[in-house]
Design an enzyme around this catalytic site. Structure first.
Site, short mmCIF file in Angstrom:
data_model
loop_
_atom_site.label_atom_id
_atom_site.label_comp_id
_atom_site.label_asym_id
_atom_site.label_seq_id
_atom_site.Cartn_x
_atom_site.Cartn_y
_atom_site.Cartn_z
CB THR A 41 9.91 -2.55 -39.46
OG1 THR A 41 9.91 -2.01 -40.78
CG2 THR A 41 8.69 -3.43 -39.23
CD GLU A 91 8.87 1.26 -46.01
OE1 GLU A 91 8.09 0.29 -46.09
OE2 GLU A 91 9.26 1.69 -44.92
#
Length: 172
Positions: A14, A85
């Site tokens: 992404t 993340e």
């Protein structure tokens, strides 16, 4: 005092150009350094919320070469990437990875975000194992991606979804 040199980061999902989380790299003035592939096979699977997870190839799988992009991330950009993340809660961990730069064939050591080892192999099995591995996260995958704002509240939304997925599956 001089700022630390940028860290080369391999992104495979992404964060790539044109994908949902790329604006984070753009806002951090993180320059694109080229396209690359993993030098050794790895496993890339799609988990909850259509989030891609890179894993070291499990011993039962030959893995695949994974395509992605390289970026020169400043220390400040790395802090933002680590937050996205979920490294602080065990979603991903940033680890060394060897990649081959497209075009030049140069082999370089970079960093990439891997699924945390506490659940990586179980996620691989739950997603379908070798049959579910892909070599590239595409726009088709990204079309089903659910951004953090659309998930359960708080930073733990993705890790909770991973654990729910794993808890609902036989461990074989």
């Amino acid at each position: 005092m001089a700022e630390a040199p940028p860290t080369m980061v391999f992104v495979y999902g992404t964060l790539k150009r044109g994908f949902p989380n790329h604006p984070l790299l753009a806002a951090s003035a993180t320059p694109f350094a080229g396209a690359a592939t993993t030098a050794a096979p790895a496993s890339l699977v799609i988990g909850p919320y259509s989030v891609p997870f890179l894993l070291p190839a499990p011993s039962s799988s030959p893995g695949r070469v994974v395509s992605g992009e390289l970026y020169a991330a400043s220390p400040a950009a790395l802090v933002k990437l680590d937050a996205l993340e979920g490294t602080h809660i065990g979603v991903y961990e940033r680890r060394p990875l060897t990649v081959v730069v497209d075009g030049s064939g140069e082999v370089v050591q970079v960093e990439a975000y891997f699924a945390h080892p506490s659940y990586a192999e179980a996620l691989w099995r739950r997603c379908g194992g070798e049959a579910a591995e892909i070599g590239e996260y595409t726009m088709e995958h990204a079309a089903r991606y659910v951004p953090p704002s659309g998930r359960a509240p708080g930073a733990s939304g993705l890790i909770d979804a991973i654990h729910s997925l794993l808890d609902g599956a036989p461990d074989s």
